[in-house]
Design a protein around this motif. Structure first.
Motif, short mmCIF file in Angstrom:
data_model
loop_
_atom_site.label_atom_id
_atom_site.label_comp_id
_atom_site.label_asym_id
_atom_site.label_seq_id
_atom_site.Cartn_x
_atom_site.Cartn_y
_atom_site.Cartn_z
N GLY A 102 -63.76 72.87 -10.81
CA GLY A 102 -62.47 73.32 -11.18
C GLY A 102 -61.50 73.48 -9.83
O GLY A 102 -60.64 74.02 -9.74
N LEU A 103 -62.56 72.96 -8.70
CA LEU A 103 -61.68 73.29 -7.39
C LEU A 103 -60.67 72.33 -6.87
O LEU A 103 -61.14 70.96 -7.02
N GLN A 129 -83.28 63.29 -22.62
CA GLN A 129 -82.60 64.03 -23.49
C GLN A 129 -81.16 64.75 -22.93
O GLN A 129 -80.29 64.95 -23.48
N ILE A 130 -81.43 65.31 -21.70
CA ILE A 130 -80.38 65.88 -21.02
C ILE A 130 -79.42 64.96 -20.51
O ILE A 130 -79.65 64.16 -19.38
N SER A 131 -78.06 65.38 -20.34
CA SER A 131 -76.92 64.15 -20.03
C SER A 131 -77.00 64.50 -18.35
O SER A 131 -77.00 65.82 -17.81
N LEU A 132 -76.43 63.61 -17.82
CA LEU A 132 -75.90 63.75 -16.32
C LEU A 132 -75.06 65.00 -16.08
O LEU A 132 -75.42 66.10 -15.31
N ARG A 133 -74.03 65.16 -16.85
CA ARG A 133 -73.14 66.03 -16.96
C ARG A 133 -73.90 67.50 -17.06
O ARG A 133 -73.39 68.42 -16.42
N GLN A 134 -74.65 67.43 -18.17
CA GLN A 134 -75.01 68.81 -18.20
C GLN A 134 -76.06 69.22 -17.16
O GLN A 134 -76.06 70.58 -16.76
N SER A 135 -76.85 68.35 -16.71
CA SER A 135 -77.72 68.55 -15.45
C SER A 135 -76.65 69.24 -14.40
O SER A 135 -77.16 70.05 -13.66
N LEU A 136 -75.67 68.41 -14.06
CA LEU A 136 -74.90 68.82 -13.06
C LEU A 136 -74.12 70.20 -13.15
O LEU A 136 -74.01 71.26 -12.25
N GLU A 137 -73.83 70.40 -14.46
CA GLU A 137 -73.29 71.96 -14.75
C GLU A 137 -74.38 72.94 -14.58
O GLU A 137 -73.96 74.16 -13.93
N ASP A 138 -75.60 72.85 -14.74
CA ASP A 138 -76.49 73.64 -14.57
C ASP A 138 -76.91 73.68 -13.02
O ASP A 138 -77.02 75.08 -12.64
N VAL A 139 -76.98 72.90 -12.29
CA VAL A 139 -77.13 72.85 -10.88
C VAL A 139 -75.90 73.75 -10.28
O VAL A 139 -76.12 74.52 -9.60
N TYR A 140 -74.78 73.39 -10.81
CA TYR A 140 -73.40 74.19 -10.10
C TYR A 140 -73.66 75.69 -10.37
O TYR A 140 -73.42 76.39 -9.59
N ARG A 141 -73.87 76.22 -11.68
CA ARG A 141 -74.24 77.47 -11.97
C ARG A 141 -75.16 78.01 -11.22
O ARG A 141 -75.15 79.30 -10.75
N PHE A 179 -74.21 68.95 -2.55
CA PHE A 179 -72.82 69.07 -3.14
C PHE A 179 -72.39 70.33 -3.82
O PHE A 179 -71.40 71.09 -3.67
N ALA A 180 -73.31 70.65 -4.56
CA ALA A 180 -73.20 71.92 -5.54
C ALA A 180 -73.21 72.91 -4.75
O ALA A 180 -72.40 74.17 -5.05
N LEU A 181 -73.89 73.17 -3.62
CA LEU A 181 -74.06 74.47 -2.94
C LEU A 181 -72.79 74.46 -2.11
O LEU A 181 -72.06 75.63 -1.76
N GLN A 182 -72.42 73.38 -1.65
CA GLN A 182 -71.05 73.58 -0.89
C GLN A 182 -69.91 73.82 -1.55
O GLN A 182 -69.12 74.62 -1.39
N LEU A 183 -69.79 73.58 -2.84
CA LEU A 183 -68.51 74.08 -3.86
C LEU A 183 -68.69 75.24 -4.40
O LEU A 183 -68.02 75.99 -4.26
N ALA A 184 -70.21 75.79 -4.52
CA ALA A 184 -70.35 77.29 -4.91
C ALA A 184 -69.92 78.03 -3.56
O ALA A 184 -69.20 79.33 -3.98
#
Length: 313
Positions: free
Chosen positions: A254-255, A290-302, A184-189
């Protein structure tokens, strides 16, 4: 100082584990089938299906603790060739366990299995605990259970302290794009950089799974390697739907994208919902995620944004 050997060091989880061990002050030796061009001098070539190759590495390093992560990890790949996955996931694990057992010193072995071994679970059985009856339902999960049995055999022999870990889904920067979150993250990138039309192609979004951050998981591996051994789950302790993962990634990007359900990506979910209890691990070594799902997803997308920007994919 702990002398650690990481077998499978050039994989997604292996790279994160090596980094964490070094940051924690351990002396780390890496081993993998292929030695990266940028590898340090302590990166050793090993073929886990070759007992002599494994023996050479283990005898050279003489580790205090060995982390065995090598193997086929992608379920569809394991379905294609049962003989191959047997050689790598089972016979390869037997080679690693035997050579650690034969070391002329007390040492520890942490084997990374998978929560996939639990198989089909009914809703009333959640959360999944270590004592549950397991029902492997794929070549991958079957060979992981067989490999666990190999580890259990050597644990009974006495010279080797063995720890078996069953992690649930873990995600993070650097994961293979065949896995759903990375895909998913690669497609968005690619869309963000104008390399693709604003259409996301997805499969089944209804399944609910236990997603953890790989950096939490490898921290758990190090902590558990210092226990008296045993069998442990590692996970977030809660379930999130694949739909939630997708929606969060789209929000992060943000897409404005269309979502297209691709029939070729659709696989019926055998189990609608899965999540596990990490209570046993927490009691044994104090680990909690300790790491939230959202934080993980932000890092994956970046991560994927940078990969696409640099032309690496």
């Amino acid at each position: 100082m702990i002398r650690a050997l990481v077998i499978g060091a050039n994989g997604f989880v292996g790279r994160h584990l090596v980094g964490h061990l070094k940051e924690s002050g351990d002396e780390v030796f890496c081993a993998g089938l292929q030695v990266p061009d940028s590898a340090e001098s302590n990166f050793l070539s090993v073929d886990i299906t070759d007992a002599r190759s494994v023996r050479a590495v283990v005898q050279d390093v003489k580790p205090d603790v060995t982390y065995h992560l090598a193997g086929i990890a992608f379920v569809p790949e394991a379905e294609e060739d049962f003989d191959r996955v047997l050689r790598i996931n089972v016979a390869g694990t037997a080679n690693v366990a035997r050579q650690c057992h034969l070391l002329d010193k007390k040492n520890s072995l942490l084997f990374v299995s998978s929560a996939e071994v639990y198989g089909a679970i009914r809703g009333e059985e959640l959360p999944i605990r270590e004592g549950m009856v397991i029902k492997p339902s794929s070549n991958y999960s079957l060979t992981k259970r067989m490999a666990e049995m190999v580890i259990e055999r050597y644990a009974r022999a006495g010279n080797l302290t063995c720890c078996i870990v069953r992690p649930f889904n873990h995600i993070g920067p650097g994961q293979d794009s065949r896995f759903v979150t990375a895909n998913f993250a690669l497609q968005l990138a690619r869309i963000a950089h104008g390399r693709a039309e604003p259409v996301l192609r997805v499969g089944n979004l209804d399944a609910k799974r236990d997603f953890s951050d790989v950096r939490d998981i490898v921290r758990g591996y190090r902590l558990l390697s210092r226990t008296a051994g045993g069998l442990f789950n590692l996970g977030s302790g809660r379930a999130h739907s694949v739909q939630t993962v997708l929606d969060t990634l789209i929000e992060i990007s943000g897409l404005d994208v269309a979502v297209h359900r691709d029939p070729e990506r659709m696989r019926a979910s055998e189990v609608p919902e899965l999540y596990g209890s990490y209570e046993k691990a927490s009691q044994a070594c104090g680990w909690t995620p300790q790491i939230s799902l959202r934080q993980s997803l932000e890092d994956v997308y970046r991560y994927w944004l940078s990969q696409v920007e640099e032309g690496l994919i």
